[in-house]
Design a protein around this motif. Structure first.
Motif, PDB file in Angstrom:
ATOM      1  N   ARG A 142      -5.958   0.980  -0.193  1.00 21.67           N
ATOM      2  CA  ARG A 142      -4.583   0.700  -0.673  1.00 21.67           C
ATOM      3  C   ARG A 142      -4.168   1.669  -1.764  1.00 21.67           C
ATOM      4  NH1 ARG A 142      -6.419  -4.739  -0.285  1.00 21.67           N
ATOM      5  NH2 ARG A 142      -6.791  -4.781  -2.544  1.00 21.67           N
ATOM      6  N   ARG A 143      -5.088   1.971  -2.673  1.00 21.32           N
ATOM      7  CA  ARG A 143      -4.767   2.917  -3.756  1.00 21.32           C
ATOM      8  C   ARG A 143      -4.445   4.309  -3.198  1.00 21.32           C
ATOM      9  NH1 ARG A 143      -6.303   1.938  -9.112  1.00 21.32           N
ATOM     10  NH2 ARG A 143      -5.405   4.021  -9.417  1.00 21.32           N
ATOM     11  N   VAL A 144      -5.254   4.775  -2.253  1.00 23.07           N
ATOM     12  CA  VAL A 144      -5.063   6.108  -1.693  1.00 23.07           C
ATOM     13  C   VAL A 144      -3.760   6.174  -0.910  1.00 23.07           C
ATOM     14  CG1 VAL A 144      -5.977   7.774  -0.036  1.00 23.07           C
ATOM     15  CG2 VAL A 144      -7.519   6.656  -1.642  1.00 23.07           C
ATOM     16  N   ARG A 145      -3.453   5.132  -0.167  1.00 22.81           N
ATOM     17  CA  ARG A 145      -2.207   5.126   0.626  1.00 22.81           C
ATOM     18  C   ARG A 145      -0.975   5.140  -0.259  1.00 22.81           C
ATOM     19  NH1 ARG A 145      -4.071   0.970   5.438  1.00 22.81           N
ATOM     20  NH2 ARG A 145      -4.887   2.606   6.822  1.00 22.81           N
ATOM     21  N   ARG A 146      -1.048   4.483  -1.404  1.00 20.83           N
ATOM     22  CA  ARG A 146       0.101   4.490  -2.313  1.00 20.83           C
ATOM     23  C   ARG A 146       0.373   5.897  -2.838  1.00 20.83           C
ATOM     24  NH1 ARG A 146      -2.188  -0.193  -5.101  1.00 20.83           N
ATOM     25  NH2 ARG A 146      -1.379  -2.093  -4.129  1.00 20.83           N
ATOM     26  N   ARG A 147      -0.698   6.653  -3.044  1.00 22.82           N
ATOM     27  CA  ARG A 147      -0.553   8.017  -3.570  1.00 22.82           C
ATOM     28  C   ARG A 147      -0.065   8.984  -2.513  1.00 22.82           C
ATOM     29  NH1 ARG A 147      -6.036   8.668  -7.312  1.00 22.82           N
ATOM     30  NH2 ARG A 147      -5.540   7.005  -8.794  1.00 22.82           N
ATOM     31  N   ILE A 190     -12.034   6.490   4.123  1.00 16.79           N
ATOM     32  CA  ILE A 190     -12.560   5.470   3.213  1.00 16.79           C
ATOM     33  C   ILE A 190     -12.817   4.168   3.960  1.00 16.79           C
ATOM     34  CG2 ILE A 190     -12.032   4.054   1.185  1.00 16.79           C
ATOM     35  CD1 ILE A 190     -10.443   6.432   0.090  1.00 16.79           C
ATOM     36  N   ALA A 191     -11.891   3.803   4.851  1.00 17.11           N
ATOM     37  CA  ALA A 191     -12.087   2.595   5.656  1.00 17.11           C
ATOM     38  C   ALA A 191     -13.325   2.723   6.535  1.00 17.11           C
ATOM     39  CB  ALA A 191     -10.848   2.334   6.515  1.00 17.11           C
ATOM     40  N   ALA A 192     -13.540   3.917   7.089  1.00 20.87           N
ATOM     41  CA  ALA A 192     -14.715   4.155   7.936  1.00 20.87           C
ATOM     42  C   ALA A 192     -16.007   4.044   7.121  1.00 20.87           C
ATOM     43  CB  ALA A 192     -14.616   5.537   8.581  1.00 20.87           C
ATOM     44  N   ILE A 193     -16.008   4.585   5.915  1.00 18.46           N
ATOM     45  CA  ILE A 193     -17.195   4.493   5.052  1.00 18.46           C
ATOM     46  C   ILE A 193     -17.488   3.039   4.707  1.00 18.46           C
ATOM     47  CG2 ILE A 193     -18.097   5.053   2.758  1.00 18.46           C
ATOM     48  CD1 ILE A 193     -16.567   7.727   2.981  1.00 18.46           C
ATOM     49  N   GLY A 217     -13.705  -1.468  -0.635  1.00 21.37           N
ATOM     50  CA  GLY A 217     -13.173  -0.499   0.319  1.00 21.37           C
ATOM     51  C   GLY A 217     -11.701  -0.724   0.604  1.00 21.37           C
ATOM     52  N   ASP A 218     -11.291  -1.974   0.795  1.00 19.63           N
ATOM     53  CA  ASP A 218      -9.876  -2.282   1.050  1.00 19.63           C
ATOM     54  C   ASP A 218      -9.012  -1.893  -0.136  1.00 19.63           C
ATOM     55  OD1 ASP A 218     -10.630  -3.293   3.491  1.00 19.63           O
ATOM     56  OD2 ASP A 218     -10.577  -5.394   2.864  1.00 19.63           O
ATOM     57  N   TRP A 219      -9.519  -2.138  -1.362  1.00 21.07           N
ATOM     58  CA  TRP A 219      -8.769  -1.768  -2.565  1.00 21.07           C
ATOM     59  C   TRP A 219      -8.593  -0.255  -2.667  1.00 21.07           C
ATOM     60  CZ3 TRP A 219     -10.373   0.932  -7.038  1.00 21.07           C
ATOM     61  CH2 TRP A 219      -9.477   0.897  -8.101  1.00 21.07           C
ATOM     62  N   ARG A 258     -18.136   9.189  14.669  1.00 23.03           N
ATOM     63  CA  ARG A 258     -17.105   8.718  15.599  1.00 23.03           C
ATOM     64  C   ARG A 258     -15.947   8.074  14.846  1.00 23.03           C
ATOM     65  NH1 ARG A 258     -16.711  11.362  20.223  1.00 23.03           N
ATOM     66  NH2 ARG A 258     -18.486  11.050  21.636  1.00 23.03           N
ATOM     67  N   LEU A 259     -16.251   7.332  13.789  1.00 30.42           N
ATOM     68  CA  LEU A 259     -15.181   6.721  13.002  1.00 30.42           C
ATOM     69  C   LEU A 259     -14.353   7.789  12.296  1.00 30.42           C
ATOM     70  CD1 LEU A 259     -16.985   3.639  11.386  1.00 30.42           C
ATOM     71  CD2 LEU A 259     -15.483   3.680  13.379  1.00 30.42           C
TER      72      LEU A 259
END
Length: 221
Positions: free
Chosen positions: A216-221, A151-154, A211-213, A110-111
């Protein structure tokens, strides 16, 4: 490791921590393996999806919701025959992975589905206009675009599994929860219970920070 505990108890803590890591890691791996395709199927067959189909989406959604709405402690007891069939036993760390994986699969699917729903439909339509197949759109457009949400869901799932694994200790699942119940509660050793609580809090904080880190890394890319 924990100076106010005896060496024997410290050894038990190490053993229990390893069991908890096995339960959480094993259940998480199985949940991701099965949850991702289930979420893609729910997303694709949902309203406005690439392969909209109420005949597939509704029954699958009801099944997922039924598992999610069942309290974990009840789910563990309810699927004991299935657990014995899969693991050969209904107690112990290996057996606890079965209900943990089942609960986590319903939870993460669901997530994941929610993360896929956040993908910009313009990107999907652009891929469709370029002649991409449904499978190519799902695997090469939807999944990469939803990666921060996945990643946030995991991360959320791992944090929940830590709590579920502690609950599994109440019915012989092993791990830190079992140690806290057997020694901290049943043998009236509050220092053991406090130590278990502190360790679980530190583990959850560590998982959440990691997970938060990563998000952030993935969003920057």
């Amino acid at each position: 490791m924990i100076p106010w505990l005896s060496p024997a108890l410290q050894d038990l803590f190490i053993e229990s921590a390893i069991e908890t890591a096995m339960m959480v890691g094993g259940a998480a791996a199985i949940a991701i393996l099965f949850g991702l395709p289930i979420a893609l199927l729910l997303h694709a067959t949902g309203k406005g999806g690439l392969a909209q189909s109420g005949l597939v989406n509704r029954p699958l959604g009801l099944l997922i919701n039924a598992v999610r709405s069942t309290p974990f402690i009840i789910l563990m007891v309810a699927i004991v025959p299935f657990t014995r069939l899969v693991a050969g036993t209904s107690i112990g760390t290996t057996a606890a992975i079965v209900p943990l994986a089942l609960a986590a699969t319903a939870f993460i699917s669901r997530l994941f589905e929610s993360a896929f729903a956040e993908v910009d439909r313009g990107v999907v339509e652009a891929a469709r206009a370029m002649g991409a197949t449904r499978m190519q759109i799902l695997l090469k457009v939807v999944v990469p675009e939803a990666l921060p949400g996945l990643i946030a869901a995991i991360t959320v799932m791992l944090v929940s599994l830590v709590g579920f694994s502690a609950m599994a200790g109440a019915v012989g699942g092993g791990g830190l929860g079992d140690l806290g119940i057997r020694f901290g509660y049943q043998r009236f050793m509050p220092e053991v219970m406090a130590s278990v609580v502190v360790i679980l809090i530190l583990v959850v904080q560590g998982l959440q920070s990691l997970g938060d880190w990563l998000v952030r890394r993935v969003r920057r890319r």
